[in-house]
Design an enzyme around this catalytic site. Structure first.
Site, PDB file in Angstrom:
ATOM      1  N   CYS A  53     -29.780 -23.141   8.214  1.00 61.69           N
ATOM      2  CA  CYS A  53     -29.591 -23.267   9.657  1.00 61.69           C
ATOM      3  C   CYS A  53     -29.179 -21.923  10.232  1.00 61.69           C
ATOM      4  O   CYS A  53     -28.324 -21.230   9.659  1.00 61.69           O
ATOM      5  CB  CYS A  53     -28.526 -24.325   9.964  1.00 61.69           C
ATOM      6  SG  CYS A  53     -28.314 -24.631  11.732  1.00 61.69           S
ATOM      7  N   HIS A  63     -34.143 -32.232  12.024  1.00 59.79           N
ATOM      8  CA  HIS A  63     -33.096 -31.199  11.973  1.00 59.79           C
ATOM      9  C   HIS A  63     -32.688 -30.802  13.393  1.00 59.79           C
ATOM     10  O   HIS A  63     -31.495 -30.642  13.684  1.00 59.79           O
ATOM     11  CB  HIS A  63     -33.615 -29.985  11.188  1.00 59.79           C
ATOM     12  CG  HIS A  63     -32.659 -28.843  11.088  1.00 59.79           C
ATOM     13  ND1 HIS A  63     -32.080 -28.441   9.908  1.00 59.79           N
ATOM     14  CD2 HIS A  63     -32.174 -27.981  12.033  1.00 59.79           C
ATOM     15  CE1 HIS A  63     -31.279 -27.396  10.135  1.00 59.79           C
ATOM     16  NE2 HIS A  63     -31.329 -27.111  11.417  1.00 59.79           N
ATOM     17  N   GLU A  64     -33.698 -30.670  14.290  1.00 57.60           N
ATOM     18  CA  GLU A  64     -33.399 -30.251  15.671  1.00 57.60           C
ATOM     19  C   GLU A  64     -32.735 -31.362  16.474  1.00 57.60           C
ATOM     20  O   GLU A  64     -31.765 -31.105  17.191  1.00 57.60           O
ATOM     21  CB  GLU A  64     -34.673 -29.781  16.376  1.00 57.60           C
ATOM     22  CG  GLU A  64     -35.389 -28.618  15.700  1.00 57.60           C
ATOM     23  CD  GLU A  64     -34.462 -27.512  15.249  1.00 57.60           C
ATOM     24  OE1 GLU A  64     -34.661 -26.992  14.149  1.00 57.60           O
ATOM     25  OE2 GLU A  64     -33.483 -27.188  15.974  1.00 57.60           O
ATOM     26  N   HIS A  90     -29.149 -31.555  15.736  1.00 57.98           N
ATOM     27  CA  HIS A  90     -28.324 -30.572  16.455  1.00 57.98           C
ATOM     28  C   HIS A  90     -27.893 -31.126  17.813  1.00 57.98           C
ATOM     29  O   HIS A  90     -26.735 -30.967  18.218  1.00 57.98           O
ATOM     30  CB  HIS A  90     -29.097 -29.262  16.690  1.00 57.98           C
ATOM     31  CG  HIS A  90     -28.984 -28.265  15.587  1.00 57.98           C
ATOM     32  ND1 HIS A  90     -27.790 -27.737  15.173  1.00 57.98           N
ATOM     33  CD2 HIS A  90     -29.932 -27.680  14.826  1.00 57.98           C
ATOM     34  CE1 HIS A  90     -28.011 -26.873  14.182  1.00 57.98           C
ATOM     35  NE2 HIS A  90     -29.299 -26.819  13.952  1.00 57.98           N
TER      36      HIS A  90
HETATM   37  O1  LIG Z   1     -31.878 -25.591  14.128  1.00 59.67           O
HETATM   38  C1  LIG Z   1     -32.837 -24.670  13.723  1.00 59.67           C
HETATM   39  N1  LIG Z   1     -32.433 -23.933  12.601  1.00 59.67           N
HETATM   40  O2  LIG Z   1     -31.149 -23.711  12.403  1.00 59.67           O
HETATM   41  C2  LIG Z   1     -33.428 -23.130  11.930  1.00 59.67           C
HETATM   42  C3  LIG Z   1     -33.888 -23.757  10.634  1.00 59.67           C
HETATM   43  C4  LIG Z   1     -34.484 -25.113  10.830  1.00 59.67           C
HETATM   44  C5  LIG Z   1     -34.852 -25.867   9.578  1.00 59.67           C
HETATM   45  C6  LIG Z   1     -34.660 -25.347   8.301  1.00 59.67           C
HETATM   46  C7  LIG Z   1     -35.025 -26.112   7.177  1.00 59.67           C
HETATM   47  C8  LIG Z   1     -35.568 -27.368   7.355  1.00 59.67           C
HETATM   48  C9  LIG Z   1     -35.747 -27.875   8.626  1.00 59.67           C
HETATM   49  C10 LIG Z   1     -35.390 -27.123   9.728  1.00 59.67           C
HETATM   50 NI    NI Z   2     -30.354 -25.582  12.557  1.00 62.94          NI
END
Ligand SMILES: OCN(O)CCCc1ccccc1
Ligand code: NI
Length: 193
Positions: free
Chosen positions: A120, A163-164, A167
């Protein structure tokens, strides 16, 4: 009327990215008014440009960017339910999303995880372990023009979007790891590859 710094021509760099410990990352972000204000629309342009810059061999070096496949508004300090995502999936398909007020309206029972784990941009450390996520999701939201959008996503695309959306709900990837054994794989979960 506050004019935000994220006007269309602004280049987001790592100094703009909020890091873990900042309470904004643990808040539920606020719904965005649709249709979007010019300010919110321009912010999404900045957020998409950041992702593209971060994946560009020349620009990522010029601006000292960590590569990212997604970015949520609260990661740049904005308490707004919107994110951008830009990535190529496991079938070689390019995905590009700017989504506002996203909502997962249905999902698989089966779950998947990335064998290499997740990272992240707001977490300046490696946290090893598996992050179980729905194998597929159906998402409703709005695009930057205020049009309704429905997405059916599976595999890597499903992982990135979850993942988003996490957040926007104050959830970080490692929250989803098993506390006793971060490499524990639940019964209904398999590796994406
Ligand atoms: O929130 C976005 N972020 O921190 C960047 C990396 C996003 C991400 C990384 C690995 C698997 C899924 C999503
Ligand atoms: Ni992230």
């Amino acid at each position: 009327m506050s004019m935000s710094k994220f006007h269309a021509g602004y280049t987001i760099t790592m100094k703009d990215i909020v890091r873990e410990g900042n309470p904004i990352l643990r808040q539920r972000a606020q719904e965005v008014n649709v249709p979007l204000s010019d300010e919110d629309r321009e912010t999404l342009i900045c957020m998409m440009n950041f992702l593209k810059n971060s994946q560009d061999p020349v620009l990522s070096k010029k601006y000292h960017l960590r590569a990212g496949v997604g970015l949520s508004a609260n990661q740049i300090g904005l308490n707004k339910r919107m994110f951008t995502a830009y990535f190529v999936d496991e079938e070689g398909m390019q995905h590009e999303y700017a989504l506002v007020n996203p909502k997962i309206i249905s999902h698989s029972v089966w779950m998947i995880y990335l064998p290499e784990g997740e990272g992240c941009l707001s977490v300046d450390r490696e946290v090893k372990g598996f992050v179980p996520r729905y194998e597929w999701i159906k998402v409703k939201g709005f695009d930057s023009e205020g049009e309704k959008v429905t997405l059916k996503l599976k595999g890597y695309a499903s992982i990135v979007i979850q993942h988003e959306i996490d957040h926007l709900n104050g959830i970080l990837f490692y929250d989803r790891m098993n506390k006793e054994n971060p490499f524990l794989v639940p019964e209904n979960c398999r590796s994406l590859f």
